[in-house]
Design a protein around this motif. Structure first.
Motif, short mmCIF file in Angstrom:
data_model
loop_
_atom_site.label_atom_id
_atom_site.label_comp_id
_atom_site.label_asym_id
_atom_site.label_seq_id
_atom_site.Cartn_x
_atom_site.Cartn_y
_atom_site.Cartn_z
N LEU A 131 -8.19 1.31 -32.98
CA LEU A 131 -8.39 1.18 -31.53
C LEU A 131 -8.49 2.56 -30.88
O LEU A 131 -9.31 2.79 -29.99
N SER A 132 -7.65 3.49 -31.33
CA SER A 132 -7.65 4.83 -30.76
C SER A 132 -8.99 5.52 -30.97
O SER A 132 -9.57 6.08 -30.03
N THR A 133 -9.49 5.49 -32.19
CA THR A 133 -10.78 6.12 -32.49
C THR A 133 -11.91 5.46 -31.72
O THR A 133 -12.80 6.13 -31.18
N ALA A 134 -11.90 4.12 -31.68
CA ALA A 134 -12.96 3.39 -30.99
C ALA A 134 -12.96 3.68 -29.49
O ALA A 134 -14.02 3.76 -28.86
N GLY A 183 -14.05 15.38 -27.93
CA GLY A 183 -13.03 14.42 -27.53
C GLY A 183 -11.91 14.36 -28.55
O GLY A 183 -12.14 14.56 -29.74
N GLN A 184 -10.69 14.12 -28.10
CA GLN A 184 -9.55 13.97 -28.99
C GLN A 184 -8.78 12.72 -28.61
O GLN A 184 -8.44 12.51 -27.44
N ALA A 185 -8.54 11.88 -29.61
CA ALA A 185 -7.85 10.61 -29.37
C ALA A 185 -6.35 10.76 -29.63
O ALA A 185 -5.93 11.49 -30.52
N PHE A 186 -5.56 10.06 -28.83
CA PHE A 186 -4.11 10.01 -29.00
C PHE A 186 -3.67 8.56 -28.94
O PHE A 186 -4.30 7.73 -28.29
N CYS A 224 -11.98 6.49 -28.00
CA CYS A 224 -12.55 7.82 -27.82
C CYS A 224 -14.07 7.79 -27.97
O CYS A 224 -14.81 8.33 -27.14
N ASP A 225 -14.54 7.12 -29.03
CA ASP A 225 -15.99 7.03 -29.26
C ASP A 225 -16.69 6.31 -28.12
O ASP A 225 -17.78 6.70 -27.69
N GLY A 226 -16.05 5.25 -27.61
CA GLY A 226 -16.64 4.49 -26.50
C GLY A 226 -16.76 5.31 -25.23
O GLY A 226 -17.76 5.23 -24.50
N LEU A 227 -15.75 6.12 -24.94
CA LEU A 227 -15.81 6.97 -23.75
C LEU A 227 -16.88 8.05 -23.89
O LEU A 227 -17.62 8.33 -22.94
N LEU A 228 -16.98 8.64 -25.07
CA LEU A 228 -18.02 9.65 -25.29
C LEU A 228 -19.41 9.04 -25.12
O LEU A 228 -20.30 9.65 -24.50
N LYS A 229 -19.60 7.84 -25.63
CA LYS A 229 -20.89 7.17 -25.48
C LYS A 229 -21.16 6.85 -24.00
O LYS A 229 -22.29 7.01 -23.50
N GLY A 230 -20.12 6.42 -23.29
CA GLY A 230 -20.28 6.11 -21.87
C GLY A 230 -20.70 7.33 -21.07
O GLY A 230 -21.57 7.25 -20.20
N ALA A 246 -4.85 6.93 -25.54
CA ALA A 246 -5.23 8.03 -24.66
C ALA A 246 -6.34 8.86 -25.29
O ALA A 246 -6.49 8.91 -26.51
N VAL A 247 -7.12 9.48 -24.41
CA VAL A 247 -8.21 10.36 -24.85
C VAL A 247 -8.25 11.55 -23.91
O VAL A 247 -8.08 11.41 -22.69
N ILE A 248 -8.45 12.74 -24.48
CA ILE A 248 -8.75 13.93 -23.68
C ILE A 248 -10.13 14.41 -24.07
O ILE A 248 -10.40 14.69 -25.25
N LEU A 249 -11.02 14.47 -23.10
CA LEU A 249 -12.39 14.93 -23.31
C LEU A 249 -12.54 16.27 -22.61
O LEU A 249 -12.25 16.39 -21.41
#
Length: 697
Positions: free
Chosen positions: A26-29, A48-51, A31-37, A58-61
């Motif tokens: 879920l964490s990786t997905a 991007g880094q997932a937490f 982060c990937d979803g936010l980057l795609k958005g 959480a994600v920090i981009l």
């Protein structure tokens, strides 16, 4: 990090405890979803880094643009000739286009192209601020997460994997206004549920990790995993041993803790009389503990547990875990002692009470079939058929023991122990455990011919029986593990290796079922299913056995059914395609195949007649084939496919000259038939290895 035009973005979703098995995914997905958005919204960004922790995703981009770039939008309208009439007045088409653009016709431009002239409207669109776009982008990324079943909470219609309690979104040091999942966005996060239950106010995205660590939360999944490993290793060393690290247990423990604290526990050494596999299974599967072993790998009376709390009285936590493990070990010891009272051989009859499959009978009936089939396999591969039959009869007997009833994953393992205690030969006891090997991809294989025979027989009986009753696997559904069974048979036969023909094996297995089942009628289907699995086998194989798809296809085109022979051919063709002659020979074989397919068998000569060879090129080719034929045939009889292809490679120039200089489909019927016979002879020689016409350039 931020500038006048960019800032770091923090998005944190605070929840009830998330499912540990799905946390990393879920964490990786997310982060990937936010980057795609951001990409879809034309918002530039850095990495991007997932937490993740049990209570947050959480994600920090980094360096997210504060606004979309301005954009010039162009719309093409009607062609000029359709936009104005003869007097130059705008038509309905032009008026309608101008109205749709919100301007007068006079404001439209004209665009000249190679295909004509058109009305055009151009507009400078100011990019939207990121703050206005982010709530919707975050909601979309959350909606796309791989969550098989979502839940609602309270009176809300919002759905997520767990109830959401807070949403924190900061772009630099600014809170993004709006809602996500129906929760008002804020700059507040939460610390550890017990150590720091109060809200934690974040001044900027950059403060996230340090602020949470100050509140007893390690949000970095990888850092938390490393901390657990370090603590566990240190405690195991203190106990004079090393920790057994099961990766799945480590991942689950990491996903269950926000502030991990490892503790060393002890259990009564008397429990070590029970087989170590039982104690290890109890610690790992039931308690998520890490067992401790000495240098020789023997279990020590210690375990390591990882708590999600830094207790003021760790001895109490330790004692609590020791109290929990004690009755579990006591039960295991009771099962062990009770099971030993009955020799393993006396348990075989009890298999009559377990249904294997209601159309295929009981486990006892399956056992009898497997015993006869494995004895036949032993004869074929040079093993001891009598001893193999005996091992097969005992192979499933541990399924009726108390221990396997409680610890199903130890089937076979406990059978080995009980067989040893019953005085069975070591090779028989080992076969009981090993007939389940390989259990998964990359797992080790049975070590003796006896164990291999039972392992193959067990899987073959299941494959034929399940296919016979029409339960072939479909899609992802494979309740009887037929894919795993097929790959297991292939691995044993190829990697041991054992020369056993699958068609003969399945015919023999089918003969063990009642005639009313017509198991023989599904042999072709089972064979096709297993051969199809070969593609997956080679895709998953290591570098020493991997093969290209066209290489596999070239061998499977010959309808072979002995896996070890198929593998030898595939390895030979894979090596052959690296030769400089390979491409030209594949092309020549393709041309040969296409010619022969267009004629009937009656049009091809029975043999090559020397007197009918007219051109020098066909005479040279026929002579080269005559020279090679006996040698290649001998190599094929020895299954030396590498050497056979090396010899056949010498035909390249003669074949090229033949196709360049000779008209195969000559007008004279006897000349044409003779040339076709020559091509057929060449094709037959190559088909002694593979249909290399299927190789791609």
């Amino acid at each position: 990090m931020s500038s006048h035009n960019t800032a770091d973005l923090l998005v944190e979703i605070g929840t009830e405890e998330l499912p540990p098995a799905a946390l990393a995914k879920l964490s990786t997905a997310f982060c990937d979803g936010l980057l795609k958005g951001l990409d879809d919204a034309r918002l530039a960004h850095g990495s991007g880094q997932a937490f993740a922790s049990p209570r947050r995703l959480a994600v920090i981009l980094s360096q997210v643009a504060l606004a979309q770039p301005d954009e010039q939008v162009a719309r093409r309208g009607p062609a000029l000739k359709a936009a104005f009439n003869a007097e130059g007045a705008p038509t309905k088409a032009a008026l309608g286009f101008a109205q749709s653009c919100g301007v007068a016709v006079d404001s439209l431009e004209q665009e000249e192209t190679e295909k004509g002239a058109w009305l055009c409207y151009r507009q400078q669109v100011i990019g939207k601020p990121a703050a206005a776009l982010l709530p919707e982008l975050i909601d979309a990324a959350l909606a796309a997460l791989p969550i098989p079943k979502r839940m609602r909470w309270g009176n809300s219609h919002v759905e997520f994997v767990r109830p959401v309690h807070w949403v924190c979104v900061l772009l630099g040091d600014s809170v993004i206004p709006g809602q996500v999942l129906g929760i008002e966005i804020d700059r507040l996060t939460r610390g550890h549920r017990f150590h720091h239950p109060d809200a934690v106010r974040l001044s900027s995205a950059a403060d996230y990790l340090s602020a949470l660590r100050g509140a007893y939360v390690e949000a970095d999944l990888a850092a938390r995993r490393s901390a657990i490993l370090e603590q566990v290793a240190s405690l195991a060393a203190e106990a004079g041993g090393a920790a057994m690290i099961d990766e799945s247990v480590l991942d689950e423990v990491t996903a269950l803790c926000e502030w991990p604290v490892a503790l060393l526990g002890r259990f009564d050494p008397g429990f070590l009389e029970v087989p170590s596999e039982v104690l290890i299974e109890t610690m790992q599967a039931n308690q998520k503990y890490f067992p401790v072993v000495d240098r020789s790998g023997s279990l020590l009376p210690f375990f390591i547990t990882v708590s999600n709390i830094q207790s003021r009285d760790p001895d109490q936590v330790r004692a609590g875990n020791e109290r929990v493990i004690r009755p579990r070990f006591a039960d295991a010891k009771f099962f062990w002692e009770q099971d030993l009272k009955t020799p393993l051989g006396e348990r075989v009859g009890a298999l009559q009470g377990i249904v294997f499959q209601h159309k295929l009978g009981t486990l006892l009936e399956k056992t009898e079939r497997v015993a006869e089939l494995s004895a036949w396999i032993a004869e074929v591969i040079g093993g001891d058929s009598s001893q193999t039959r005996h091992a097969a009869r005992l192979a499933k007997a541990d399924l009726v023991t108390l221990m396997v009833g409680e610890f199903g994953s130890l089937q076979g393992v406990m059978g080995r122990y009980y067989a040893e205690r019953s005085g069975e030969a070591p090779i028989v006891a080992a076969a009981i455990e090993q007939h389940y090997w390989p259990k998964h991809a990359g797992d080790h294989l049975p070590e003796t011919d006896l164990a291999r025979a039972v392992a193959i027989a067990d899987r073959a009986d299941t494959l034929v029986g399940i296919f016979a009753i029409g339960l072939r696997p479909t899609g992802v559904k494979d309740p009887y593990g037929l894919r795993r069974a097929a790959i297991g048979v292939l691995r044993i036969l190829i990697e041991t290796p054992l020369a056993l023909d699958l068609r003969v094996l399945f015919e023999r297995a089918a003969a063990g079922f009642p005639a009313s089942l017509n198991a023989a009628g599904c042999v072709d289907e089972v064979l096709g299913y297993c051969v199809e699995r070969l593609k997956r086998y080679y895709a998953d194989a290591g570098d020493d056995r991997s093969a290209d798809a066209d290489v596999i296809a070239s061998v499977l085109a010959l309808d072979l059914s002995e896996p070890v022979d198929i593998d030898r051919r595939i390895q030979a063709v894979q090596h052959f395609r690296g030769r400089p002659e390979a491409s030209a020979l594949a092309a020549a074989n393709k041309r040969t195949r296409n010619i022969l397919r267009k004629v009937s068998a009656d049009e091809i000569g029975r043999q090559v007649e020397q007197a009918l060879l007219q051109d020098v090129a066909e005479q040279s080719l026929a002579m080269a084939v005559d020279t090679l034929s006996d040698k290649v045939t001998g190599l094929l009889d020895q299954h030396d496919y590498n050497a056979a292809l090396a010899e056949l490679s010498s035909l390249r120039q003669a074949l090229d000259d033949f196709f360049d200089q000779v008209m195969v489909m000559a007008d004279e019927p006897e000349i044409r038939a003779n040339r076709l016979a020559l091509l057929k002879r060449i094709e037959t020689l190559f088909h002694g290895v593979a249909d290399i016409s299927l190789l791609q350039g």
